[in-house]
Design a protein around this motif. Structure first.
Motif, PDB file in Angstrom:
ATOM      1  N   MET A  99       0.839  -1.195   0.000  1.00 29.42           N
ATOM      2  CA  MET A  99       0.000   0.000   0.000  1.00 29.42           C
ATOM      3  C   MET A  99       0.880   1.253   0.000  1.00 29.42           C
ATOM      4  O   MET A  99       1.805   1.380   0.786  1.00 29.42           O
ATOM      5  N   SER A 100       0.574   2.178  -0.909  1.00 28.84           N
ATOM      6  CA  SER A 100       1.380   3.393  -1.021  1.00 28.84           C
ATOM      7  C   SER A 100       1.081   4.335   0.141  1.00 28.84           C
ATOM      8  O   SER A 100      -0.079   4.595   0.466  1.00 28.84           O
ATOM      9  N   ARG A 101       2.147   4.829   0.785  1.00 33.46           N
ATOM     10  CA  ARG A 101       1.971   5.755   1.909  1.00 33.46           C
ATOM     11  C   ARG A 101       2.190   7.213   1.509  1.00 33.46           C
ATOM     12  O   ARG A 101       1.662   8.120   2.136  1.00 33.46           O
ATOM     13  N   PHE A 102       3.011   7.437   0.480  1.00 35.48           N
ATOM     14  CA  PHE A 102       3.393   8.809   0.155  1.00 35.48           C
ATOM     15  C   PHE A 102       2.940   9.250  -1.238  1.00 35.48           C
ATOM     16  O   PHE A 102       2.552  10.389  -1.440  1.00 35.48           O
ATOM     17  N   ASN A 103       2.952   8.322  -2.210  1.00 37.07           N
ATOM     18  CA  ASN A 103       2.589   8.669  -3.580  1.00 37.07           C
ATOM     19  C   ASN A 103       1.087   8.487  -3.761  1.00 37.07           C
ATOM     20  O   ASN A 103       0.614   7.590  -4.449  1.00 37.07           O
ATOM     21  N   THR A 104       0.331   9.366  -3.104  1.00 33.69           N
ATOM     22  CA  THR A 104      -1.128   9.264  -3.110  1.00 33.69           C
ATOM     23  C   THR A 104      -1.741  10.363  -3.960  1.00 33.69           C
ATOM     24  O   THR A 104      -1.075  11.323  -4.356  1.00 33.69           O
ATOM     25  N   ARG A 105      -3.034  10.234  -4.212  1.00 33.37           N
ATOM     26  CA  ARG A 105      -3.727  11.205  -5.055  1.00 33.37           C
ATOM     27  C   ARG A 105      -3.722  12.606  -4.450  1.00 33.37           C
ATOM     28  O   ARG A 105      -3.740  13.607  -5.152  1.00 33.37           O
ATOM     29  N   THR A 106      -3.697  12.675  -3.122  1.00 35.84           N
ATOM     30  CA  THR A 106      -3.740  13.973  -2.448  1.00 35.84           C
ATOM     31  C   THR A 106      -2.362  14.545  -2.164  1.00 35.84           C
ATOM     32  O   THR A 106      -2.253  15.624  -1.575  1.00 35.84           O
ATOM     33  N   ALA A 107      -1.301  13.853  -2.564  1.00 33.75           N
ATOM     34  CA  ALA A 107       0.058  14.335  -2.285  1.00 33.75           C
ATOM     35  C   ALA A 107       0.322  15.628  -3.047  1.00 33.75           C
ATOM     36  O   ALA A 107       0.061  15.726  -4.248  1.00 33.75           O
ATOM     37  N   ARG A 108       0.835  16.622  -2.376  1.00 32.44           N
ATOM     38  CA  ARG A 108       1.153  17.913  -2.963  1.00 32.44           C
ATOM     39  C   ARG A 108       2.467  18.414  -2.394  1.00 32.44           C
ATOM     40  O   ARG A 108       2.823  18.078  -1.254  1.00 32.44           O
ATOM     41  N   PRO A 109       3.204  19.249  -3.137  1.00 31.71           N
ATOM     42  CA  PRO A 109       4.418  19.840  -2.577  1.00 31.71           C
ATOM     43  C   PRO A 109       4.081  20.715  -1.370  1.00 31.71           C
ATOM     44  O   PRO A 109       3.048  21.403  -1.358  1.00 31.71           O
ATOM     45  N   ALA A 110       4.927  20.674  -0.356  1.00 30.79           N
ATOM     46  CA  ALA A 110       4.746  21.555   0.794  1.00 30.79           C
ATOM     47  C   ALA A 110       5.096  22.982   0.382  1.00 30.79           C
ATOM     48  O   ALA A 110       6.142  23.228  -0.206  1.00 30.79           O
ATOM     49  N   VAL A 111       4.204  23.918   0.662  1.00 33.93           N
ATOM     50  CA  VAL A 111       4.425  25.317   0.278  1.00 33.93           C
ATOM     51  C   VAL A 111       4.284  26.214   1.499  1.00 33.93           C
ATOM     52  O   VAL A 111       3.665  25.846   2.502  1.00 33.93           O
ATOM     53  N   LYS A 112       4.866  27.391   1.378  1.00 35.15           N
ATOM     54  CA  LYS A 112       4.821  28.366   2.463  1.00 35.15           C
ATOM     55  C   LYS A 112       4.212  29.667   1.967  1.00 35.15           C
ATOM     56  O   LYS A 112       4.327  30.026   0.797  1.00 35.15           O
ATOM     57  N   SER A 113       3.564  30.370   2.887  1.00 37.89           N
ATOM     58  CA  SER A 113       3.059  31.713   2.599  1.00 37.89           C
ATOM     59  C   SER A 113       3.582  32.658   3.675  1.00 37.89           C
ATOM     60  O   SER A 113       3.948  32.218   4.774  1.00 37.89           O
ATOM     61  N   PRO A 114       3.647  33.950   3.378  1.00 37.42           N
ATOM     62  CA  PRO A 114       4.380  34.852   4.272  1.00 37.42           C
ATOM     63  C   PRO A 114       3.692  35.194   5.584  1.00 37.42           C
ATOM     64  O   PRO A 114       4.370  35.487   6.567  1.00 37.42           O
ATOM     65  N   VAL A 115       2.358  35.204   5.631  1.00 44.29           N
ATOM     66  CA  VAL A 115       1.662  35.534   6.880  1.00 44.29           C
ATOM     67  C   VAL A 115       1.705  34.301   7.771  1.00 44.29           C
ATOM     68  O   VAL A 115       1.028  33.304   7.523  1.00 44.29           O
ATOM     69  N   THR A 116       2.494  34.377   8.833  1.00 41.07           N
ATOM     70  CA  THR A 116       2.879  33.188   9.590  1.00 41.07           C
ATOM     71  C   THR A 116       2.504  33.304  11.062  1.00 41.07           C
ATOM     72  O   THR A 116       2.722  34.346  11.684  1.00 41.07           O
ATOM     73  N   THR A 117       1.949  32.224  11.605  1.00 44.71           N
ATOM     74  CA  THR A 117       1.693  32.173  13.040  1.00 44.71           C
ATOM     75  C   THR A 117       2.907  31.580  13.749  1.00 44.71           C
ATOM     76  O   THR A 117       3.701  30.847  13.161  1.00 44.71           O
ATOM     77  N   THR A 118       3.030  31.888  15.038  1.00 44.38           N
ATOM     78  CA  THR A 118       4.222  31.523  15.795  1.00 44.38           C
ATOM     79  C   THR A 118       4.091  30.217  16.556  1.00 44.38           C
ATOM     80  O   THR A 118       5.075  29.688  17.075  1.00 44.38           O
ATOM     81  N   GLY A 119       2.892  29.697  16.683  1.00 41.87           N
ATOM     82  CA  GLY A 119       2.639  28.545  17.544  1.00 41.87           C
ATOM     83  C   GLY A 119       2.071  28.960  18.888  1.00 41.87           C
ATOM     84  O   GLY A 119       1.463  28.155  19.601  1.00 41.87           O
ATOM     85  N   GLU A 120       2.239  30.223  19.236  1.00 39.50           N
ATOM     86  CA  GLU A 120       1.644  30.748  20.466  1.00 39.50           C
ATOM     87  C   GLU A 120       0.153  30.978  20.237  1.00 39.50           C
ATOM     88  O   GLU A 120      -0.268  31.352  19.137  1.00 39.50           O
ATOM     89  N   THR A 121      -0.652  30.740  21.270  1.00 39.48           N
ATOM     90  CA  THR A 121      -2.091  30.957  21.141  1.00 39.48           C
ATOM     91  C   THR A 121      -2.579  31.962  22.170  1.00 39.48           C
ATOM     92  O   THR A 121      -1.956  32.202  23.203  1.00 39.48           O
TER      93      THR A 121
END
Length: 549
Positions: free
Chosen positions: A1-23
């Motif tokens: 069974m494929s774990r990584f090469n799936t239909r929903t697999a997409r490159p990881a992307v970043k955008s500039p407006v970023t949260t810090t992990g603090e809530t």
């Protein structure tokens, strides 16, 4: 069974407006996600009209904006300078850019004065950078006086050298005969002559007439009767009009309408010159000289004065011209406002065309798209001050413009208006954006998770247009608990493989979801750059700040 090469697999992307992990908490009590300083300033800047909102008083909002600018002017001056230049340019935000530039320079001058570091003036901290920031935000001829008004009212009449030189650079670029006639009025605390006296601007080398203009601006400020120099033909034409006896001006209007343009006459100046009503004849004479924004704001006046259908067709043709609409730099919601206030139907098609031109970069999204548009009280005037600059275009209507445009262009949209409850809005194929906006209502409360839970059904993406100040969403799930009740968040409802795009309309500190990666992204502003980011990220490319190539 494929774990990584799936239909929903997409490159990881970043955008500039970023949260810090603090809530923290949103104003309505849900878990709020704290953004880094650059992200917080960006979202605040693109929504900051120097006015209060539902959850923040004007002075609180101003203080937060100024604090962030001053902080980042020291921590990341190159980024902050780029933000301010873009903000006044493509971002088309005037007051926030001027205030930001002044606070940027003040923070850096204060830090330099207090510093014992002999290497303070390294690249990025050099004095010329302060001068360049001031010049970059001055894009209209009344703005040197605006910046002086802000600086002197807050920091006194003593002007630092970078402020003087930055304003002088802008004066060379902006001062001409037409701008003098339009903006050098008795209502201004700082007239053109005052600005020239304070910053000692020299005429530009490639503008031989500018020396005469500067001298005349000083003469008129001090009440001198000196003759207008011969090279200033526009001012001479205006003097000719002004010297015409009042009882003969209607005849001049009828026989020499072309003189109005040569004299740099605006419709406001024409109304004062006639000393009588702006009737159909007056509007017909001045309409060819009016800018697109002025035309859009006066449709009611045109109808009430009874301008002919032939003249209305001339106006409509300019609205239908994509290049003229682009040059006007009008936000899309301004076209909605023009439509909302136009009494007759003869403008509708042209306004629809103009709105579409202004929204040309709204993406045409393939697949199924869930679009949630916030219609809660905090998005409307009357409950707070969510109307920018006391205009009549609340955040809710701005959100509806974008949501409707996105839905009309999408392949398979699910358009939803929400507050504490939510309901679908029917999107006719090939329908009118203006008519679709009219279908939206107002709904009490704000509950993003509940709206997602009610309407998400395997969509390819979720777009939420909101001020982000959601309630927790009281739905049983395996979500974390708050106050003894289960709190549902978007991540509990939308698979991580499905991107969620949050369009922030108000720039509050706390966001409704994490952002910057992991298929969770937040944006702000209704500029061309903002419209392009969704397909960019979905193509597997990182999104940058709008001024970065």
């Amino acid at each position: 069974m494929s774990r990584f090469n799936t239909r929903t697999a997409r490159p990881a992307v970043k955008s500039p407006v970023t949260t810090t992990g603090e809530t923290t908490r949103t104003y309505e009590g849900a878990t709020g996600h704290v953004r880094d300083a650059r992200s917080e300033l960006f979202l605040l800047a693109v929504s900051h009209f120097l006015a209060g909102t539902f959850y923040e008083k004007a002075d609180e909002r101003d203080d937060r904006f100024e604090r962030l600018v001053r902080q980042l002017a020291l921590e990341d001056p190159a980024w902050t300078a780029s933000l301010l230049g873009w903000l006044r340019g493509e971002g088309n935000m005037r007051s926030a850019a001027l205030v930001g530039a002044a606070e940027f320079v003040k923070a850096r001058l204060d830090a330099e004065k207090a510093s014992t570091d002999t290497n303070w003036n390294v690249p990025g901290n050099a004095p010329w950078a302060n001068r360049a920031v001031i010049a970059s935000v001055l894009q209209r001829a009344d703005e040197p006086g605006e910046l002086l008004g802000y600086w002197t009212s807050k920091y006194g009449r003593k002007l630092p050298k970078p402020v003087k030189r930055g304003i002088a650079d802008a004066v060379q670029r902006l001062y001409n005969e037409r701008s003098l006639l339009k903006y050098d009025t008795d209502s201004k605390g700082y007239r053109f002559g005052d600005v020239l006296n304070l910053v000692h601007a020299s005429p530009a080398d490639d503008k031989p007439w500018q020396g005469d203009l500067f001298k005349h601006a000083l003469d008129r400020r001090h009440g001198s009767d000196e003759e207008i120099p011969a090279r200033l033909s526009t001012l001479l034409a205006r003097e000719q009009l002004t010297s015409t006896p009042v009882d003969q001006r209607r005849q001049v209007l009828a026989d020499h309408a072309e003189l109005l343009h040569r004299a740099g006459m605006t419709w406001e100046a024409l109304a004062g010159w006639l000393q009588g009503p702006m009737d159909a004849e007056a509007w017909t004479a001045i309409i060819p000289s009016m800018g697109v924004m002025a035309l859009a704001r006066n449709l009611r006046n045109f109808d009430e004065a009874g301008v002919s259908d032939a003249v209305a067709a001339q106006v409509a043709a300019r609205f239908a011209d994509a290049e003229q609409v682009a040059r006007s730099r009008m936000f899309p919601f301004r076209w909605w406002a023009a439509y909302k206030h136009a009494p007759s139907l003869r403008w509708v098609h042209a306004l629809e065309q103009a709105l579409n031109h202004s929204l040309v970069n709204v993406p045409r999204l393939g697949g199924r798209t869930l679009i949630l548009v916030d219609r809660s009280p905090s998005m409307f005037p009357g409950y707070g001050f969510s109307t920018p600059n006391k205009s009549d275009i609340p955040l809710a209507e701005q959100a509806a413009v974008f949501g409707a445009a996105l839905a009309v262009r999408a392949e398979a949209p699910t358009l939803v208006e929400f507050g504490m409850r939510s309901q679908r809005v029917d999107v006719p194929r090939g329908g009118s954006v203006l008519r679709l906006i009219e279908k939206f209502g107002r709904i009490d409360g704000t509950d993003i998770p509940s709206a997602v839970k009610a309407h998400f059904d395997g969509h390819d993406r979720v777009v939420v247009v909101t001020d982000e100040q959601t309630r927790p969403g009281w739905f049983p799930s395996n979500a974390r608990s708050w106050g003894g009740m289960p709190e549902t968040q978007i991540d509990d409802l939308v698979p991580k493989s499905v991107p969620v795009f949050m369009w922030n309309m108000a720039g509050y500190r706390a966001g409704a979801a994490p952002s910057g990666g992991g298929n969770r992204h937040a944006f702000g502003g209704l500029t061309d750059h903002a419209f392009r980011v969704v397909p960019l990220l979905e193509r597997g490319r990182d999104a940058r700040w709008p001024w970065e190539k």
